[in-house]
Scaffold this motif. Structure first.
Motif, short mmCIF file in Angstrom:
data_model
loop_
_atom_site.label_atom_id
_atom_site.label_comp_id
_atom_site.label_asym_id
_atom_site.label_seq_id
_atom_site.Cartn_x
_atom_site.Cartn_y
_atom_site.Cartn_z
N HIS A 45 0.84 -1.68 0.36
CA HIS A 45 0.45 0.16 -0.04
C HIS A 45 1.17 1.72 -0.02
O HIS A 45 1.83 1.08 0.28
CB HIS A 45 -0.77 -0.34 1.58
CG HIS A 45 -2.27 -0.59 0.92
ND1 HIS A 45 -3.43 -1.40 0.45
CD2 HIS A 45 -1.93 -2.72 1.29
CE1 HIS A 45 -3.51 -1.84 0.50
NE2 HIS A 45 -2.98 -2.82 0.73
N ARG A 46 0.03 2.52 -0.57
CA ARG A 46 0.97 3.75 -0.14
C ARG A 46 0.60 4.59 0.69
O ARG A 46 1.01 6.02 0.37
CB ARG A 46 0.97 4.67 -1.76
CG ARG A 46 2.04 2.96 -2.79
CD ARG A 46 3.03 3.15 -2.42
NE ARG A 46 3.97 2.07 -3.17
CZ ARG A 46 4.76 1.22 -2.81
NH1 ARG A 46 4.41 0.93 -1.22
NH2 ARG A 46 5.09 0.56 -3.26
N VAL A 47 -0.64 4.73 1.25
CA VAL A 47 -1.49 5.75 1.62
C VAL A 47 -2.02 4.95 3.26
O VAL A 47 -2.26 4.06 3.41
CB VAL A 47 -2.79 6.43 1.46
CG1 VAL A 47 -3.34 7.36 2.28
CG2 VAL A 47 -2.49 6.70 -0.25
N ASN A 64 1.22 9.95 2.68
CA ASN A 64 1.51 9.00 1.48
C ASN A 64 3.18 8.12 1.68
O ASN A 64 3.85 9.19 2.68
CB ASN A 64 2.24 9.33 -0.06
CG ASN A 64 1.02 9.84 -0.75
OD1 ASN A 64 0.47 10.97 -0.71
ND2 ASN A 64 0.34 8.60 -1.44
N TYR A 65 3.79 7.53 1.58
CA TYR A 65 4.87 6.80 2.50
C TYR A 65 5.61 5.25 1.28
O TYR A 65 4.47 5.27 0.57
CB TYR A 65 4.31 5.57 3.47
CG TYR A 65 3.83 4.26 3.70
CD1 TYR A 65 4.50 3.17 3.37
CD2 TYR A 65 1.62 4.80 3.07
CE1 TYR A 65 4.16 1.83 3.48
CE2 TYR A 65 1.83 3.61 3.73
CZ TYR A 65 2.17 2.09 3.45
OH TYR A 65 1.19 1.17 3.35
N ALA A 66 6.30 5.11 1.55
CA ALA A 66 7.00 4.74 0.78
C ALA A 66 7.99 2.83 2.09
O ALA A 66 8.54 3.79 3.16
CB ALA A 66 7.96 4.50 -0.02
N VAL A 74 8.50 8.74 4.72
CA VAL A 74 7.35 9.17 4.39
C VAL A 74 7.93 11.42 3.79
O VAL A 74 9.18 11.60 3.84
CB VAL A 74 6.27 10.06 5.39
CG1 VAL A 74 6.01 8.95 6.10
CG2 VAL A 74 6.44 10.83 7.11
N VAL A 133 8.53 7.83 -3.48
CA VAL A 133 7.43 8.16 -2.23
C VAL A 133 6.94 9.29 -3.10
O VAL A 133 7.97 10.30 -2.74
CB VAL A 133 7.56 8.08 -0.87
CG1 VAL A 133 9.15 9.63 -0.29
CG2 VAL A 133 6.23 9.10 0.07
N GLU A 134 5.59 9.52 -2.91
CA GLU A 134 5.36 10.41 -4.01
C GLU A 134 3.74 11.17 -3.28
O GLU A 134 3.30 10.85 -3.54
CB GLU A 134 5.02 10.25 -5.43
CG GLU A 134 6.40 10.13 -6.35
CD GLU A 134 7.31 11.66 -6.63
OE1 GLU A 134 6.48 12.86 -6.56
OE2 GLU A 134 8.15 10.98 -6.27
N PRO A 135 4.17 12.34 -2.54
CA PRO A 135 2.98 12.67 -1.77
C PRO A 135 1.59 12.93 -2.96
O PRO A 135 1.91 13.75 -4.33
CB PRO A 135 3.13 14.51 -1.41
CG PRO A 135 4.77 14.65 -1.37
CD PRO A 135 4.91 13.31 -2.78
N TRP A 136 0.56 12.95 -2.56
CA TRP A 136 -0.96 12.63 -3.58
C TRP A 136 -0.64 14.30 -3.16
O TRP A 136 -1.34 15.23 -3.82
CB TRP A 136 -2.40 12.28 -3.23
CG TRP A 136 -1.57 11.07 -3.66
CD1 TRP A 136 -0.88 10.17 -4.50
CD2 TRP A 136 -2.43 9.74 -3.62
NE1 TRP A 136 -0.80 9.01 -4.10
CE2 TRP A 136 -2.21 8.40 -4.04
CE3 TRP A 136 -4.12 9.88 -2.92
CZ2 TRP A 136 -2.64 7.88 -3.56
CZ3 TRP A 136 -4.88 8.87 -2.53
CH2 TRP A 136 -3.84 7.21 -3.06
#
Length: 172
Positions: A45-47, A64-66, A74, A133-136
């Motif tokens: 998952h990513r959020v 969002n995270y990785a 984050v 990680v790419e913030p939405w």
């Protein structure tokens, strides 16, 4: 871990023989997830939601995270979360719920947050930025935080079949 669940009739979430409030059969309580299962869900998952203390109250916000090895990465902007997470103990939660059938899972991470900067090795800085990680959310998100995991736990509630009745699509 003891939790009261509405409609399940028991402190530990196990049924009491009366069925649940939807008229279904009793079901087992939440199943503890293994550490490996928790990490697999985190990687898939990513959020998630970070929990920090601000002004004596918990503040929980989605981010969002990785996953980079067994560290969560984050990005955040300047503000309450960034300020409160400076070398602080935080929580991070990821979940997926099935509201219709009353099931789902949740993974809770307990970690130490640290901002990645010049004090870190070039390798840590590089790996953090390459984590993907790419913030939405729009806006500046130029603060990179690594959540150094102290513990991870999770629970899974198996969905149950709904009681016989009209199709949900029949409701307005």
């Amino acid at each position: 871990m003891s939790t009261q669940h509405a409609g399940t009739g028991g402190e530990d979430g196990r049924g009491d023989g009366r069925g649940d409030e939807r008229g279904g059969e009793d079901r087992e309580g939440p199943r503890e997830l293994s550490t490996e299962e928790c990490w697999a869900l985190l990687r898939a998952h990513r959020v998630g939601r970070i929990g920090v203390m601000v002004g004596g109250y918990p503040l929980v916000v989605p981010l969002n995270y990785a996953v980079e090895h067994e560290v969560l990465v984050v990005r955040t902007g300047a503000g309450a979360v960034h300020d409160a997470a400076q070398h602080a103990n935080v929580t991070f939660e990821v979940d997926q719920l099935d509201e219709r059938d009353h099931g789902g899972w949740s993974v809770l991470v307990r970690a130490l947050a640290e901002e990645v900067g010049e004090d870190h090795t070039e390798d840590v800085q590089r790996r953090t930025r390459e984590s993907g990680v790419e913030p939405w959310a729009p806006g500046q998100r130029d603060h990179w935080l690594r959540l150094i995991v102290h513990g991870v736990s999770g629970r899974h509630v198996v969905p149950t079949a709904l009681a016989e009745g009209p199709e949900p699509a029949g409701y307005l």
